[in-house]
Design a protein around this motif. Structure first.
Motif, PDB file in Angstrom:
ATOM      1  N   PHE A 156      -5.933 -24.520   5.304  1.00 14.42           N
ATOM      2  CA  PHE A 156      -7.128 -25.184   4.469  1.00 14.42           C
ATOM      3  C   PHE A 156      -8.013 -26.339   5.055  1.00 14.42           C
ATOM      4  O   PHE A 156      -9.138 -26.772   4.611  1.00 14.42           O
ATOM      5  CB  PHE A 156      -6.987 -25.307   3.005  1.00 14.42           C
ATOM      6  CG  PHE A 156      -6.515 -24.066   2.159  1.00 14.42           C
ATOM      7  CD1 PHE A 156      -7.710 -23.383   1.837  1.00 14.42           C
ATOM      8  CD2 PHE A 156      -5.127 -23.813   1.690  1.00 14.42           C
ATOM      9  CE1 PHE A 156      -7.105 -22.186   0.892  1.00 14.42           C
ATOM     10  CE2 PHE A 156      -4.981 -22.545   1.108  1.00 14.42           C
ATOM     11  CZ  PHE A 156      -6.293 -21.874   0.770  1.00 14.42           C
ATOM     12  N   GLY A 157      -7.187 -26.834   5.870  1.00 17.16           N
ATOM     13  CA  GLY A 157      -7.735 -28.042   6.476  1.00 17.16           C
ATOM     14  C   GLY A 157      -7.732 -29.307   5.623  1.00 17.16           C
ATOM     15  O   GLY A 157      -8.901 -30.122   5.557  1.00 17.16           O
ATOM     16  N   VAL A 158      -6.921 -29.441   4.910  1.00 12.14           N
ATOM     17  CA  VAL A 158      -6.761 -30.812   3.841  1.00 12.14           C
ATOM     18  C   VAL A 158      -5.214 -31.256   3.997  1.00 12.14           C
ATOM     19  O   VAL A 158      -4.590 -30.952   4.697  1.00 12.14           O
ATOM     20  CB  VAL A 158      -6.728 -30.183   2.470  1.00 12.14           C
ATOM     21  CG1 VAL A 158      -8.200 -29.465   2.312  1.00 12.14           C
ATOM     22  CG2 VAL A 158      -5.645 -29.231   2.088  1.00 12.14           C
ATOM     23  N   SER A 159      -5.209 -32.427   3.354  1.00  6.52           N
ATOM     24  CA  SER A 159      -3.907 -33.250   3.119  1.00  6.52           C
ATOM     25  C   SER A 159      -3.065 -32.403   2.568  1.00  6.52           C
ATOM     26  O   SER A 159      -3.317 -31.658   1.365  1.00  6.52           O
ATOM     27  CB  SER A 159      -4.323 -34.622   2.734  1.00  6.52           C
ATOM     28  OG  SER A 159      -4.316 -34.448   1.340  1.00  6.52           O
ATOM     29  N   ARG A 160      -1.770 -32.837   2.630  1.00  3.26           N
ATOM     30  CA  ARG A 160      -0.788 -32.397   1.656  1.00  3.26           C
ATOM     31  C   ARG A 160      -0.813 -32.726   0.423  1.00  3.26           C
ATOM     32  O   ARG A 160      -0.440 -32.189  -0.413  1.00  3.26           O
ATOM     33  CB  ARG A 160       0.695 -32.789   2.435  1.00  3.26           C
ATOM     34  CG  ARG A 160       0.887 -31.917   3.585  1.00  3.26           C
ATOM     35  CD  ARG A 160       2.716 -32.147   4.106  1.00  3.26           C
ATOM     36  NE  ARG A 160       3.396 -31.701   2.983  1.00  3.26           N
ATOM     37  CZ  ARG A 160       4.958 -31.919   3.051  1.00  3.26           C
ATOM     38  NH1 ARG A 160       5.441 -32.355   4.142  1.00  3.26           N
ATOM     39  NH2 ARG A 160       5.483 -31.162   2.002  1.00  3.26           N
ATOM     40  N   ASP A 161      -1.312 -33.859   0.227  1.00  4.56           N
ATOM     41  CA  ASP A 161      -1.455 -34.551  -1.201  1.00  4.56           C
ATOM     42  C   ASP A 161      -2.592 -33.570  -1.937  1.00  4.56           C
ATOM     43  O   ASP A 161      -2.316 -33.151  -3.191  1.00  4.56           O
ATOM     44  CB  ASP A 161      -2.147 -35.958  -1.167  1.00  4.56           C
ATOM     45  CG  ASP A 161      -2.324 -36.454  -2.454  1.00  4.56           C
ATOM     46  OD1 ASP A 161      -1.349 -36.671  -3.540  1.00  4.56           O
ATOM     47  OD2 ASP A 161      -3.400 -36.585  -2.844  1.00  4.56           O
ATOM     48  N   THR A 162      -3.485 -33.175  -1.243  1.00  2.00           N
ATOM     49  CA  THR A 162      -4.583 -32.315  -1.921  1.00  2.00           C
ATOM     50  C   THR A 162      -3.963 -31.065  -2.331  1.00  2.00           C
ATOM     51  O   THR A 162      -4.066 -30.391  -3.384  1.00  2.00           O
ATOM     52  CB  THR A 162      -5.684 -31.719  -0.981  1.00  2.00           C
ATOM     53  OG1 THR A 162      -6.526 -33.076  -0.744  1.00  2.00           O
ATOM     54  CG2 THR A 162      -6.593 -30.981  -1.650  1.00  2.00           C
ATOM     55  N   VAL A 163      -2.931 -30.632  -1.411  1.00  2.00           N
ATOM     56  CA  VAL A 163      -2.247 -29.232  -1.677  1.00  2.00           C
ATOM     57  C   VAL A 163      -1.160 -29.501  -3.040  1.00  2.00           C
ATOM     58  O   VAL A 163      -1.186 -28.360  -3.844  1.00  2.00           O
ATOM     59  CB  VAL A 163      -1.350 -28.692  -0.400  1.00  2.00           C
ATOM     60  CG1 VAL A 163      -0.580 -27.345  -0.757  1.00  2.00           C
ATOM     61  CG2 VAL A 163      -2.405 -28.406   0.717  1.00  2.00           C
ATOM     62  N   GLN A 164      -0.643 -30.529  -2.782  1.00  2.00           N
ATOM     63  CA  GLN A 164       0.353 -30.707  -3.980  1.00  2.00           C
ATOM     64  C   GLN A 164      -0.274 -30.744  -5.353  1.00  2.00           C
ATOM     65  O   GLN A 164       0.184 -30.361  -6.364  1.00  2.00           O
ATOM     66  CB  GLN A 164       0.989 -32.068  -3.784  1.00  2.00           C
ATOM     67  CG  GLN A 164       1.968 -32.079  -2.427  1.00  2.00           C
ATOM     68  CD  GLN A 164       2.611 -33.416  -2.076  1.00  2.00           C
ATOM     69  OE1 GLN A 164       2.155 -34.412  -2.777  1.00  2.00           O
ATOM     70  NE2 GLN A 164       3.472 -33.542  -1.114  1.00  2.00           N
ATOM     71  N   ARG A 165      -1.262 -31.363  -5.589  1.00  2.00           N
ATOM     72  CA  ARG A 165      -2.329 -31.570  -6.441  1.00  2.00           C
ATOM     73  C   ARG A 165      -2.794 -30.039  -7.022  1.00  2.00           C
ATOM     74  O   ARG A 165      -2.672 -29.534  -8.168  1.00  2.00           O
ATOM     75  CB  ARG A 165      -3.536 -32.343  -6.447  1.00  2.00           C
ATOM     76  CG  ARG A 165      -3.267 -33.705  -6.181  1.00  2.00           C
ATOM     77  CD  ARG A 165      -4.463 -34.606  -6.047  1.00  2.00           C
ATOM     78  NE  ARG A 165      -5.683 -34.396  -6.764  1.00  2.00           N
ATOM     79  CZ  ARG A 165      -6.967 -34.535  -6.399  1.00  2.00           C
ATOM     80  NH1 ARG A 165      -7.234 -35.164  -5.298  1.00  2.00           N
ATOM     81  NH2 ARG A 165      -7.688 -34.460  -7.091  1.00  2.00           N
ATOM     82  N   ALA A 166      -2.938 -29.287  -6.075  1.00  2.00           N
ATOM     83  CA  ALA A 166      -3.492 -27.929  -6.412  1.00  2.00           C
ATOM     84  C   ALA A 166      -2.324 -27.017  -6.907  1.00  2.00           C
ATOM     85  O   ALA A 166      -2.127 -26.319  -8.018  1.00  2.00           O
ATOM     86  CB  ALA A 166      -4.058 -27.115  -5.188  1.00  2.00           C
ATOM     87  N   LEU A 167      -1.214 -27.268  -6.452  1.00  2.00           N
ATOM     88  CA  LEU A 167       0.109 -26.595  -6.708  1.00  2.00           C
ATOM     89  C   LEU A 167       0.389 -27.124  -8.345  1.00  2.00           C
ATOM     90  O   LEU A 167       1.009 -26.117  -8.968  1.00  2.00           O
ATOM     91  CB  LEU A 167       1.171 -26.775  -5.861  1.00  2.00           C
ATOM     92  CG  LEU A 167       1.035 -26.108  -4.660  1.00  2.00           C
ATOM     93  CD1 LEU A 167       2.065 -26.539  -3.426  1.00  2.00           C
ATOM     94  CD2 LEU A 167       0.890 -24.756  -4.515  1.00  2.00           C
ATOM     95  N   ARG A 168       0.240 -28.316  -8.551  1.00  2.00           N
ATOM     96  CA  ARG A 168       0.536 -28.748  -9.929  1.00  2.00           C
ATOM     97  C   ARG A 168      -0.179 -28.249 -10.821  1.00  2.00           C
ATOM     98  O   ARG A 168       0.246 -27.842 -12.038  1.00  2.00           O
ATOM     99  CB  ARG A 168       0.490 -30.536  -9.726  1.00  2.00           C
ATOM    100  CG  ARG A 168       1.563 -31.196  -9.223  1.00  2.00           C
ATOM    101  CD  ARG A 168       1.704 -32.438  -9.726  1.00  2.00           C
ATOM    102  NE  ARG A 168       0.217 -33.391  -9.534  1.00  2.00           N
ATOM    103  CZ  ARG A 168      -0.078 -33.985  -8.614  1.00  2.00           C
ATOM    104  NH1 ARG A 168       0.744 -33.949  -7.395  1.00  2.00           N
ATOM    105  NH2 ARG A 168      -1.307 -34.832  -8.791  1.00  2.00           N
ATOM    106  N   GLU A 169      -1.478 -28.224 -10.549  1.00  2.00           N
ATOM    107  CA  GLU A 169      -2.364 -27.659 -11.463  1.00  2.00           C
ATOM    108  C   GLU A 169      -1.805 -25.939 -11.794  1.00  2.00           C
ATOM    109  O   GLU A 169      -2.014 -25.573 -12.727  1.00  2.00           O
ATOM    110  CB  GLU A 169      -3.764 -27.691 -11.114  1.00  2.00           C
ATOM    111  CG  GLU A 169      -4.770 -26.621 -11.994  1.00  2.00           C
ATOM    112  CD  GLU A 169      -6.325 -27.300 -11.755  1.00  2.00           C
ATOM    113  OE1 GLU A 169      -6.640 -28.351 -12.826  1.00  2.00           O
ATOM    114  OE2 GLU A 169      -6.928 -26.620 -11.153  1.00  2.00           O
ATOM    115  N   LEU A 170      -1.652 -25.296 -10.704  1.00  2.00           N
ATOM    116  CA  LEU A 170      -1.096 -23.870 -10.736  1.00  2.00           C
ATOM    117  C   LEU A 170      -0.132 -23.697 -11.403  1.00  2.00           C
ATOM    118  O   LEU A 170       0.360 -22.820 -12.250  1.00  2.00           O
ATOM    119  CB  LEU A 170      -1.290 -23.323  -9.496  1.00  2.00           C
ATOM    120  CG  LEU A 170      -2.522 -23.178  -8.547  1.00  2.00           C
ATOM    121  CD1 LEU A 170      -2.131 -22.646  -7.234  1.00  2.00           C
ATOM    122  CD2 LEU A 170      -3.483 -22.247  -9.182  1.00  2.00           C
ATOM    123  N   GLY A 171       0.936 -24.802 -11.412  1.00  2.00           N
ATOM    124  CA  GLY A 171       2.282 -24.925 -12.071  1.00  2.00           C
ATOM    125  C   GLY A 171       2.044 -24.873 -13.596  1.00  2.00           C
ATOM    126  O   GLY A 171       2.427 -24.233 -14.326  1.00  2.00           O
TER     127      GLY A 171
END
Length: 288
Positions: free
Chosen positions: A43-58
């Motif tokens: 996605f061309g983003v930081s791991r922090d952005t991915v972690q936030r997205a995964l927290r929301e999906l969780g």
């Protein structure tokens, strides 16, 4: 544009794309998502952005994540259908993407939608637009009518659990709706401007009804209907703030599939006829 706004936009983009993949079986039930590093690169983003997205999906119930472990898929959008019809999806769990895809294989495509936001619809229309550009399908006419709640409607969700008057969640909902309706207009306008589809009609009307269900009327002969189920979940705002909220899920709603057949008295035919009549009445009498 501030870095905070950019990060918020990237977070929203990543979480939306992952929802589409999860709901349509791109990541099958029980499978593991790619690593955070892999998703960040894709996605061309930081791991922090991915972690936030995964927290929301969780928090929405899509995935389970353990410390130091990849996220596992524990939910997908479920469509129940008793319709004895040939479909590519019959050999796999039925999902919305293939049904929308089949609808777009006709020369004339008509979609009547009643929904809380246009988020999931936008995602599916963009997929079909890419199929049209690739020459895989070539509809001659697309007509989309969409009912959305009024911008001034006092909605019971989303609401902050402990501070129901907090304006940030309703503002977030409005922003999501505006972004996706604008995206829909752009995608469909481009198909018309590029002369890939000879006739494209999009009309959006607002009504002072609080959506209790999501509704798709597809080509006037199929209906997908599913109730929004209230739940408590953690919503992550664009600035990273986490809010415990009463909300509903659109992508995760269980949908029931009804098909009109040759018998006008069959349950499927009656449901499609009644639903189509309901949509037309609301469209003409209650929407602006």
């Amino acid at each position: 544009m501030t870095k905070r706004t950019k990060d918020g936009g990237a977070f929203q983009r990543v979480s939306e794309e992952l929802r589409v993949r999860l709901s349509d079986g791109g990541y099958p039930l029980g499978s593991f998502l790619p690593s955070q590093e892999t998703l960040a690169q894709e996605f061309g983003v930081s791991r922090d952005t991915v972690q936030r997205a995964l927290r929301e999906l969780g928090s929405e119930g899509w995935i389970e994540s353990g410390r130091g472990k990849r996220s596992r898929v524990v939910m997908r959008q479920h469509i129940q259908s008793s319709a004895p019809r040939a479909s590519r999806s019959r050999h796999h769990p039925m999902t919305l993407g293939p049904l929308i895809g089949e609808a777009f294989e006709r020369d004339e495509v008509t979609l009547d939608i009643s929904t809380l936001t246009s988020e999931s619809l936008d995602a599916h229309i963009r997929v079909q637009a890419e199929r049209i550009r690739a020459g895989d399908i070539s509809p001659g006419r697309i007509q989309l009518r969409m009912l959305l709640p009024s911008e001034t409607q006092d909605m019971p969700y989303p609401r902050a659990k402990d501070h129901p008057d907090d304006p940030r969640l309703p503002e977030r909902l409005r922003a999501i709706t505006e972004a996706h309706t604008a995206s829909l207009r752009t995608v469909l306008d481009q198909l018309r401007i590029e002369r890939l589809v000879p006739e494209v009609l999009l009309e959006i009307r607002r009504t002072r009804l609080t959506p209790a269900f999501k509704l798709y009327v597809i080509n006037r002969d199929e209906v997908l209907h599913g109730f929004y189920e209230p739940l408590l979940r953690t919503v992550i705002l664009s600035d990273g703030t986490e809010v415990e909220a009463v909300d509903v899920l659109g992508f995760g709603a269980t949908l029931t599939h009804h098909v009109r057949d040759a018998d006008p008295t069959s349950p499927g035919s009656v449901f499609v006829a009644n639903t189509t009549r309901w949509f037309d009445a609301v469209w003409e009498l209650l929407a602006v």
